[in-house]
Design an enzyme around this catalytic site. Structure first.
Site, PDB file in Angstrom:
ATOM      1  N   CYS A   1       0.853  -1.177   0.000  1.00  0.00           N
ATOM      2  CA  CYS A   1       0.000   0.000   0.000  1.00  0.00           C
ATOM      3  C   CYS A   1       0.901   1.242   0.000  1.00  0.00           C
ATOM      4  O   CYS A   1       1.775   1.378   0.850  1.00  0.00           O
ATOM      5  CB  CYS A   1      -0.895  -0.004   1.241  1.00  0.00           C
ATOM      6  SG  CYS A   1      -1.907   1.484   1.396  1.00  0.00           S
TER       7      CYS A   1
ATOM      8  N   CYS B   1       0.422   3.292   3.476  1.00  0.00           N
ATOM      9  CA  CYS B   1       0.890   2.829   4.793  1.00  0.00           C
ATOM     10  C   CYS B   1       1.990   1.781   4.747  1.00  0.00           C
ATOM     11  O   CYS B   1       2.555   1.445   5.777  1.00  0.00           O
ATOM     12  CB  CYS B   1      -0.286   2.312   5.615  1.00  0.00           C
ATOM     13  SG  CYS B   1      -0.928   0.717   5.049  1.00  0.00           S
TER      14      CYS B   1
ATOM     15  N   CYS C   1      -7.306  -1.173   1.532  1.00  0.00           N
ATOM     16  CA  CYS C   1      -6.267  -1.672   2.422  1.00  0.00           C
ATOM     17  C   CYS C   1      -6.875  -1.889   3.808  1.00  0.00           C
ATOM     18  O   CYS C   1      -7.505  -0.983   4.357  1.00  0.00           O
ATOM     19  CB  CYS C   1      -5.116  -0.666   2.491  1.00  0.00           C
ATOM     20  SG  CYS C   1      -3.823  -1.122   3.667  1.00  0.00           S
TER      21      CYS C   1
ATOM     22  N   CYS D   1      -5.064   0.653   6.538  1.00  0.00           N
ATOM     23  CA  CYS D   1      -5.290   2.109   6.631  1.00  0.00           C
ATOM     24  C   CYS D   1      -6.582   2.569   5.961  1.00  0.00           C
ATOM     25  O   CYS D   1      -6.872   3.755   5.942  1.00  0.00           O
ATOM     26  CB  CYS D   1      -4.098   2.873   6.065  1.00  0.00           C
ATOM     27  SG  CYS D   1      -3.919   2.742   4.262  1.00  0.00           S
TER      28      CYS D   1
ATOM     29  N   CYS E   1      -8.511  -5.525  -9.784  1.00  0.00           N
ATOM     30  CA  CYS E   1      -8.116  -4.439 -10.679  1.00  0.00           C
ATOM     31  C   CYS E   1      -7.691  -3.270  -9.783  1.00  0.00           C
ATOM     32  O   CYS E   1      -8.529  -2.590  -9.198  1.00  0.00           O
ATOM     33  CB  CYS E   1      -9.304  -4.078 -11.559  1.00  0.00           C
ATOM     34  SG  CYS E   1      -8.963  -2.825 -12.781  1.00  0.00           S
TER      35      CYS E   1
END
Length: 142
Positions: A53, A56, A102, A105, A127
């Site tokens: 991510c 984070c 995510c 976060c 995607c």
């Protein structure tokens, strides 16, 4: 972005996110935007490694689950592990979709689709926006 009351391991104010992310990153990650197809950094990447991510640093996907879907965004047939991402119903743009965020976060990553006929173990296509990810290359594979 929804105004959820849930607590996540990484929680910051919108001002903090704005300071830490570029305008494009903020738009996609925090406002559930989408980058244009075939413009992102990873849509056609075949490098071995772990996709994290961008907001984070949580590990989300690996190159082992990445496949060429020819849709213009990085595509994966599964996340790295159970609990790495969360799913929300999304009915924006007049269609029913499953949004992927995510789990660490709550940043927007993209959407997951299934039943499209890709020859993958899960018949799913995560995607994901390139701008939502950073790739940590596998040094052993280089």
């Amino acid at each position: 972005m929804d105004n959820t009351e849930e607590a996540f391991p990484v929680t910051k104010s919108e001002d903090e996110w704005r300071r830490e992310l570029t305008p494009e990153e903020y738009h996609v990650l925090r406002q559930a935007g989408t980058e244009r197809p075939y413009t992102g950094e990873y849509w056609d990447t075949h490098t071995n490694g772990v996709y994290k991510c961008r907001a984070c640093g949580a590990e989300l996907f690996t190159s082992k689950e990445k496949f060429d879907s020819h849709c213009g965004w990085p595509s994966f047939w599964a996340p790295l592990a159970e609990g790495k991402v969360r799913y929300l119903h999304d009915s924006t743009l007049g269609m029913e979709r499953i949004e992927v965020r995510c789990a660490n976060c709550n940043s927007h990553l993209g959407h997951v689709f299934e039943g499209e006929g890709y020859q993958t173990p899960t018949d799913q296509r995560y995607c994901i926006n390139s701008v939502s990810l950073t790739l940590e290359e596998d040094a052993a594979a280089s």
